[in-house]
Design an enzyme around this catalytic site. Structure first.
Site, short mmCIF file in Angstrom:
data_model
loop_
_atom_site.label_atom_id
_atom_site.label_comp_id
_atom_site.label_asym_id
_atom_site.label_seq_id
_atom_site.Cartn_x
_atom_site.Cartn_y
_atom_site.Cartn_z
N TYR A 49 6.67 -27.03 -8.28
CA TYR A 49 7.59 -26.24 -7.43
C TYR A 49 6.86 -25.16 -6.64
CZ TYR A 49 11.57 -23.31 -6.04
OH TYR A 49 12.47 -22.56 -5.31
N LYS A 53 6.26 -24.83 -2.41
CA LYS A 53 6.66 -23.71 -1.56
C LYS A 53 5.45 -23.07 -0.86
CE LYS A 53 11.13 -23.94 -2.27
NZ LYS A 53 12.08 -24.26 -1.19
P1 NAP Z 1 21.17 -25.18 -5.33
O1 NAP Z 1 22.43 -24.41 -5.56
O2 NAP Z 1 20.73 -26.17 -6.34
O3 NAP Z 1 21.29 -25.87 -3.89
C1 NAP Z 1 20.34 -26.79 -3.44
C2 NAP Z 1 20.95 -27.54 -2.28
O4 NAP Z 1 19.97 -28.46 -1.78
C3 NAP Z 1 22.18 -28.38 -2.69
O5 NAP Z 1 23.12 -28.36 -1.66
C4 NAP Z 1 21.57 -29.78 -2.83
O6 NAP Z 1 22.52 -30.82 -2.64
C5 NAP Z 1 20.57 -29.73 -1.69
N1 NAP Z 1 19.61 -30.82 -1.74
C6 NAP Z 1 18.77 -31.15 -2.73
N2 NAP Z 1 18.08 -32.25 -2.40
C7 NAP Z 1 18.51 -32.63 -1.16
C8 NAP Z 1 18.20 -33.68 -0.28
N3 NAP Z 1 17.31 -34.62 -0.60
N4 NAP Z 1 18.83 -33.74 0.92
C9 NAP Z 1 19.75 -32.81 1.26
N5 NAP Z 1 20.12 -31.80 0.45
C10 NAP Z 1 19.50 -31.72 -0.75
O7 NAP Z 1 19.92 -24.20 -5.17
P2 NAP Z 1 19.67 -22.88 -4.30
O8 NAP Z 1 19.11 -21.88 -5.24
O9 NAP Z 1 20.83 -22.52 -3.46
O10 NAP Z 1 18.45 -23.38 -3.39
C11 NAP Z 1 18.41 -23.26 -1.99
C12 NAP Z 1 16.97 -23.03 -1.57
O11 NAP Z 1 16.54 -21.74 -2.03
C13 NAP Z 1 15.96 -24.04 -2.14
O12 NAP Z 1 15.03 -24.39 -1.14
C14 NAP Z 1 15.28 -23.24 -3.25
O13 NAP Z 1 13.99 -23.73 -3.55
C15 NAP Z 1 15.26 -21.86 -2.64
N6 NAP Z 1 15.08 -20.74 -3.56
C16 NAP Z 1 15.99 -20.50 -4.53
C17 NAP Z 1 15.78 -19.42 -5.39
C18 NAP Z 1 16.75 -19.09 -6.48
O14 NAP Z 1 16.43 -18.22 -7.32
N7 NAP Z 1 17.92 -19.74 -6.55
C19 NAP Z 1 14.66 -18.58 -5.23
C20 NAP Z 1 13.75 -18.87 -4.22
C21 NAP Z 1 13.98 -19.94 -3.39
P3 NAP Z 1 23.28 -31.56 -3.86
O15 NAP Z 1 24.48 -30.71 -4.20
O16 NAP Z 1 23.62 -32.90 -3.28
O17 NAP Z 1 22.31 -31.63 -5.01
#
Ligand code: NAP
Length: 235
Positions: free
Chosen positions: A160, A164
């Site tokens: 992961y 990034k």
């Molecule tokens: P999340 O709630 O799990 O949302 C992830 C989203 O990405 C969901 O809508 C998921 O769709 C979608 N997704 C996954 N694989 C996909 C694909 N192949 N094609 C299209 N959509 C896809 O997680 P989140 O925390 O909001 O993450 C959003 C971003 O923030 C990510 O890039 C993550 O790495 C980044 N981020 C998060 C955090 C944190 O602490 N949460 C911190 C730093 C960065 P489905 O519902 O279909 O699975």
């Protein structure tokens, strides 16, 4: 009128970013790989839905066609992302990391970003004020993860954070190649979403703040940066 596409916007940070951008008047496309989840989210938000799986060329090509037919694109938020977690939400240990795990994570987090940028470039280049936001992570920082005094130093997974770090490099290279576009990488902060089994310490509203801010940059805004809500981060 600004038209914005957010990948993975059916839930989590993408959904909240969509909600906030609809609120400020953007025409927003909720990109989602699952049509039912995506349509439902778009309906709740007063946004448009476009089917988009970032790992699938045909899906991304079809998404470009429908967005183009309906008028074009100004802002692209590459938000879709994933992390492999084991039992009890544990991140994989370095010793357990395999090439297959790495490939799975890179397929979405890295190749997905390039696939979507490459496909939407012609539309973005027609915009007066094109903007790309790549949702990176604090875990992307080589400086932070190699610093024994950093709280993130304990984080042990390989795939992961490496994905990034690649997103950060992709951001730098595209920003140089397309100086008329504002292209930045953002760290939302550790946020309670499904990605981490809701263990994050920030609310989704707090996490979406920097994504929304960078999605709203004007043509004179910064480009090629890596930022969180407090400003630039060490690469
Ligand atoms: P999340 O709630 O799990 O949302 C992830 C989203 O990405 C969901 O809508 C998921 O769709 C979608 N997704 C996954 N694989 C996909 C694909 N192949 N094609 C299209 N959509 C896809 O997680 P989140 O925390 O909001 O993450 C959003 C971003 O923030 C990510 O890039 C993550 O790495 C980044 N981020 C998060 C955090 C944190 O602490 N949460 C911190 C730093 C960065 P489905 O519902 O279909 O699975």
């Amino acid at each position: 009128m600004t038209t914005t596409l957010i990948t993975g916007a059916n839930k989590g940070l993408g959904f909240e970013t969509a909600r906030r951008l609809v609120e400020v008047g953007h025409t927003v496309y909720v990109g989602a790989r699952d049509a039912e989840r995506g349509r439902d989210a778009a309906e709740r938000l007063g946004a448009r839905f476009v089917q988009l799986d970032v790992t699938d060329d045909a899906s991304v090509r079809a998404a470009v066609k429908s967005v183009e037919a309906e008028g074009g694109l100004d802002v692209l938020v590459n938000n879709a992302g994933m992390e492999v977690r084991g039992e009890n939400n544990a991140v994989p240990a370095a010793a357990d990391t395999t090439a297959d795990e790495m490939r799975t994570v890179f397929e979405t987090n890295v190749f997905g970003v390039v696939r979507v940028i490459h496909a939407f470039l012609p539309l973005l280049q027609r915009s007066e004020a094109p903007v790309v936001v790549n949702v990176s992570s604090g875990l992307a920082s080589l400086t932070t993860l190699s610093d024994p005094d950093s709280p993130a130093h304990f984080y042990q997974a390989v795939a992961y954070p490496a994905s990034k770090t690649a997103v950060n490099m992709i951001t730098v290279q595209y920003a140089k190649a397309f100086p008329k576009m504002r292209i930045n990488a953002v760290e939302p902060g550790f946020t309670a979403t499904d990605l981490n089994g809701r263990t994050g310490t920030q609310t989704i509203a707090e996490g979406a703040e920097i994504i929304v801010r960078m999605a709203r940059l004007g043509p004179d805004g910064p480009t090629g940066g890596y930022v969180d809500v407090n400003g630039p981060l060490p690469w």
